[in-house]
Design a protein around this motif. Structure first.
Motif, PDB file in Angstrom:
ATOM      1  N   ALA A 131     -36.648  62.302   3.278  1.00 38.10           N
ATOM      2  CA  ALA A 131     -36.960  61.102   2.494  1.00 38.10           C
ATOM      3  C   ALA A 131     -38.420  60.702   2.701  1.00 38.10           C
ATOM      4  N   LEU A 132     -38.882  60.725   3.943  1.00 35.24           N
ATOM      5  CA  LEU A 132     -40.288  60.392   4.215  1.00 35.24           C
ATOM      6  C   LEU A 132     -41.221  61.409   3.564  1.00 35.24           C
ATOM      7  N   MET A 133     -40.826  62.675   3.582  1.00 31.50           N
ATOM      8  CA  MET A 133     -41.660  63.697   2.970  1.00 31.50           C
ATOM      9  C   MET A 133     -41.787  63.453   1.464  1.00 31.50           C
ATOM     10  N   PHE A 134     -40.677  63.145   0.793  1.00 33.48           N
ATOM     11  CA  PHE A 134     -40.728  62.911  -0.647  1.00 33.48           C
ATOM     12  C   PHE A 134     -41.544  61.669  -0.981  1.00 33.48           C
ATOM     13  N   VAL A 183     -46.378  59.619 -15.873  1.00 33.79           N
ATOM     14  CA  VAL A 183     -45.895  60.983 -15.636  1.00 33.79           C
ATOM     15  C   VAL A 183     -45.457  61.138 -14.175  1.00 33.79           C
ATOM     16  N   CYS A 184     -46.257  60.603 -13.256  1.00 37.14           N
ATOM     17  CA  CYS A 184     -45.905  60.693 -11.829  1.00 37.14           C
ATOM     18  C   CYS A 184     -44.639  59.894 -11.524  1.00 37.14           C
ATOM     19  N   LEU A 185     -44.467  58.742 -12.148  1.00 41.08           N
ATOM     20  CA  LEU A 185     -43.263  57.939 -11.914  1.00 41.08           C
ATOM     21  C   LEU A 185     -42.017  58.639 -12.436  1.00 41.08           C
ATOM     22  N   VAL A 186     -42.116  59.269 -13.590  1.00 40.09           N
ATOM     23  CA  VAL A 186     -40.965  60.002 -14.130  1.00 40.09           C
ATOM     24  C   VAL A 186     -40.603  61.164 -13.200  1.00 40.09           C
ATOM     25  N   ALA A 187     -41.606  61.909 -12.770  1.00 42.84           N
ATOM     26  CA  ALA A 187     -41.348  63.016 -11.840  1.00 42.84           C
ATOM     27  C   ALA A 187     -40.787  62.491 -10.522  1.00 42.84           C
ATOM     28  N   GLY A 188     -41.339  61.387 -10.025  1.00 40.94           N
ATOM     29  CA  GLY A 188     -40.850  60.788  -8.787  1.00 40.94           C
ATOM     30  C   GLY A 188     -39.417  60.295  -8.917  1.00 40.94           C
ATOM     31  N   PHE A 189     -39.087  59.696 -10.052  1.00 33.86           N
ATOM     32  CA  PHE A 189     -37.716  59.234 -10.283  1.00 33.86           C
ATOM     33  C   PHE A 189     -36.752  60.410 -10.281  1.00 33.86           C
ATOM     34  N   TYR A 190     -37.128  61.494 -10.940  1.00 34.52           N
ATOM     35  CA  TYR A 190     -36.275  62.674 -10.982  1.00 34.52           C
ATOM     36  C   TYR A 190     -36.046  63.239  -9.575  1.00 34.52           C
ATOM     37  N   THR A 229     -36.473  61.726  -6.654  1.00 33.36           N
ATOM     38  CA  THR A 229     -35.754  60.764  -5.820  1.00 33.36           C
ATOM     39  C   THR A 229     -34.265  60.794  -6.145  1.00 33.36           C
ATOM     40  N   ASN A 230     -33.935  60.876  -7.421  1.00 34.75           N
ATOM     41  CA  ASN A 230     -32.533  60.960  -7.815  1.00 34.75           C
ATOM     42  C   ASN A 230     -31.882  62.218  -7.254  1.00 34.75           C
ATOM     43  N   LYS A 231     -32.626  63.311  -7.271  1.00 42.47           N
ATOM     44  CA  LYS A 231     -32.109  64.577  -6.747  1.00 42.47           C
ATOM     45  C   LYS A 231     -31.840  64.479  -5.238  1.00 42.47           C
TER      46      LYS A 231
END
Length: 144
Positions: free
Chosen positions: A20-23, A81-88, A90-92
């Motif tokens: 989690a910290l790494m992500f 774009v970064c938020l969408v990638a981050g959301f994906y 994080t969800n994973k």
């Protein structure tokens, strides 16, 4: 001297907390790097136009007024774009945490019933808490 007291470790599951910290770290770093690159590209384009003499005798205030919208839209697109990638991502990652916990809770509730048949906790490959599931399966088998 409360400052020098031994600090207790609050790490419950190293694999989960470190991932989690790494992500989170990669996400924040990714946004920063993407913004720097987007800013660099925009400034490079503006610099080449300025060297070609396209701005003439434009003042700094006029230059900023002319290009601030382009700069802000440029940065906003990068952040989106970064938020969408981050959301994906994080969800994973959170599905690898929440899914096993939900499954463990469901199986333990089933095993707690008096007329329960033998149960076993089975987690997906790649889920967190595999070792916890193994320990709970041992305890459930001993319960019989």
């Amino acid at each position: 001297m409360g400052i020098f007291k031994h600090r207790r470790k609050l790490i419950v599951n190293r694999e989960v907390q470190y991932d989690a910290l790494m992500f989170v770290g990669l996400f924040v770093t990714g946004i920063f790097i993407a913004q720097v690159i987007a800013g660099w590209v925009l400034i490079s384009k503006l610099e080449s136009k300025a060297l070609a003499g396209e701005y003439g005798s434009m003042t700094i205030a006029e230059f900023i007024a002319h290009h601030k919208t382009i700069f802000l839209v440029n940065e906003l697109l990068v952040v989106i774009v970064c938020l969408v990638a981050g959301f994906y991502l994080t969800n994973k990652v959170t599905s690898k945490i929440v899914g096993p916990l939900f499954n463990i809770r469901r199986i333990l509730n089933k095993a707690a019933k008096p007329e329960a048949e033998p149960v076993e906790i089975k987690l997906r490959e790649g889920d967190y808490f595999q070792d916890l599931a193994k320990d709970l399966n041992v305890a459930l088998q001993k319960r019989k």
